[in-house]
Design an enzyme around this catalytic site. Sequence first.
Site, PDB file in Angstrom:
ATOM      1  N   LYS A  18       0.831  -1.516  -0.024  1.00 46.92           N
ATOM      2  CA  LYS A  18      -0.012   0.038   0.068  1.00 46.92           C
ATOM      3  C   LYS A  18       1.014   1.052  -0.027  1.00 46.92           C
ATOM      4  O   LYS A  18       0.366   2.358  -0.718  1.00 46.92           O
ATOM      5  CB  LYS A  18      -0.898   0.052   1.085  1.00 46.92           C
ATOM      6  CG  LYS A  18      -2.007  -0.905   0.955  1.00 46.92           C
ATOM      7  CD  LYS A  18      -3.201  -0.807   2.243  1.00 46.92           C
ATOM      8  CE  LYS A  18      -4.256  -1.724   2.262  1.00 46.92           C
ATOM      9  NZ  LYS A  18      -5.268  -1.502   3.181  1.00 46.92           N
TER      10      LYS A  18
ATOM     11  N   ASP B 158      -5.942  13.607  -2.801  1.00 51.76           N
ATOM     12  CA  ASP B 158      -5.446  14.091  -1.426  1.00 51.76           C
ATOM     13  C   ASP B 158      -5.501  13.242  -0.394  1.00 51.76           C
ATOM     14  O   ASP B 158      -4.521  13.336   0.688  1.00 51.76           O
ATOM     15  CB  ASP B 158      -6.607  15.154  -1.106  1.00 51.76           C
ATOM     16  CG  ASP B 158      -6.391  16.613  -1.885  1.00 51.76           C
ATOM     17  OD1 ASP B 158      -5.169  16.672  -2.709  1.00 51.76           O
ATOM     18  OD2 ASP B 158      -7.050  17.500  -1.915  1.00 51.76           O
TER      19      ASP B 158
ATOM     20  N   ALA C 282      -2.013   2.168  15.891  1.00 47.60           N
ATOM     21  CA  ALA C 282      -1.767   3.473  15.050  1.00 47.60           C
ATOM     22  C   ALA C 282      -0.807   2.984  13.683  1.00 47.60           C
ATOM     23  O   ALA C 282       0.184   3.451  13.353  1.00 47.60           O
ATOM     24  CB  ALA C 282      -0.994   4.159  15.842  1.00 47.60           C
TER      25      ALA C 282
ATOM     26  N   GLY D 113      -1.367   1.239   9.707  1.00 44.70           N
ATOM     27  CA  GLY D 113      -1.884   1.673   8.440  1.00 44.70           C
ATOM     28  C   GLY D 113      -3.520   1.881   8.604  1.00 44.70           C
ATOM     29  O   GLY D 113      -3.836   2.712   7.886  1.00 44.70           O
TER      30      GLY D 113
ATOM     31  N   THR E 206       2.812   1.750  20.721  1.00 45.53           N
ATOM     32  CA  THR E 206       4.112   2.527  20.632  1.00 45.53           C
ATOM     33  C   THR E 206       3.483   4.145  20.593  1.00 45.53           C
ATOM     34  O   THR E 206       2.873   4.271  19.335  1.00 45.53           O
ATOM     35  CB  THR E 206       4.690   2.236  19.083  1.00 45.53           C
ATOM     36  OG1 THR E 206       4.959   0.440  19.308  1.00 45.53           O
ATOM     37  CG2 THR E 206       5.975   2.959  19.061  1.00 45.53           C
TER      38      THR E 206
ATOM     39  N   ILE F 199     -12.255  -3.726  13.438  1.00 49.58           N
ATOM     40  CA  ILE F 199     -11.801  -4.042  11.916  1.00 49.58           C
ATOM     41  C   ILE F 199     -11.341  -5.293  11.619  1.00 49.58           C
ATOM     42  O   ILE F 199     -11.491  -5.929  10.479  1.00 49.58           O
ATOM     43  CB  ILE F 199     -10.992  -3.050  11.295  1.00 49.58           C
ATOM     44  CG1 ILE F 199      -9.681  -3.172  11.900  1.00 49.58           C
ATOM     45  CG2 ILE F 199     -11.429  -1.644  11.699  1.00 49.58           C
ATOM     46  CD1 ILE F 199      -8.454  -2.475  10.962  1.00 49.58           C
TER      47      ILE F 199
END
Length: 278
Positions: free
Chosen positions: A67, A79, A130, A132, A155, A220
């Site tokens: 990705k 954007d 935190a 992708g 982290t 998710i």
Amino acid sequence: MAYLFGLIGYPIKHSLSPWIHEQFMETTKINGSYEIFEISLNSNFTEAINDLRKKNINGFNVTVPYKEKIIQELDELDDQASRIGAVNTVLNIGGKLVGYNTDGLGYVKSLEKAYPKIKESIPNILILGAGGAARGIYNGLKISGYLNIDIANRTLEKAEEIKQTNLIGKTEVITLDTAEQVLNQYDIIIQTTSVGMKPNVDAQIINLTNLKSNVIISDIVYQPIMTQFLKSGIIQGANIHTGHTMLLYQAELAFNIWTEKQVNVENMDLKLQEILEG
Ligand code: ATR
């Protein structure tokens, strides 16, 4: 002329994307195919992408681990993809490759379909993780007008990096321990790490005690669909949002970028659940 779509990544042999996009083509009466282009880690990536150009592919999805790497091969970035620093959808306009990211907005759409009124109450949101996926969801929520989003991660530096991409509204970075203690401040809690994914189905990123009433707990992870995190939310009386719906909505947005066709994914939800549950 028949359309050609596809998916790049590794390993992707068991991806559900071909099934999802085949349903979309069927319902929109588009003649085409969606193929798996597995690119192994030691192959020449630039050559692999050039091969796709040569095939005149109309568009393709990008998944782990490419990705970010795909960006160097593209001619333009929209954007959202540029702010997230990752691309999951590529459109080929006559040889010019344009990168998009539909993960975050797909997530927001799936959440709003399940809970249509959430925006009205100006919810306090907590994102756990935190990586992708968190970065995409954070940006998708922010540009959709959700202003109060905190991030908890093992982290802290990685959560700080996501905070740097903030355009508007407030964001605080906290530890996972602090998150456990202040859970009752949040209306929506979104689990974006791989913790709880098969085969480690008993794992749960934080304990869900001290929840606000009427909170929405979202995960998710979709293998299994009913994660330990969601089960424990249900025991506390929480509302839940399952991860497989994000898969459908990010695909719907990608299909729209490629074909400008709108598809209705709501009736695919149960079918996808059945497939995932084997
Ligand atoms: P993705 O792109 O799918 O989001 P990733 O970039 O590898 O995957 O990010 C994984 C996220 O899950 C990270 O937030 C990671 O925490 P760190 O930033 O501290 O590495 C988090 N994660 C993975 N395993 C974890 C665990 N056992 N406990 C806590 N956090 C975990």
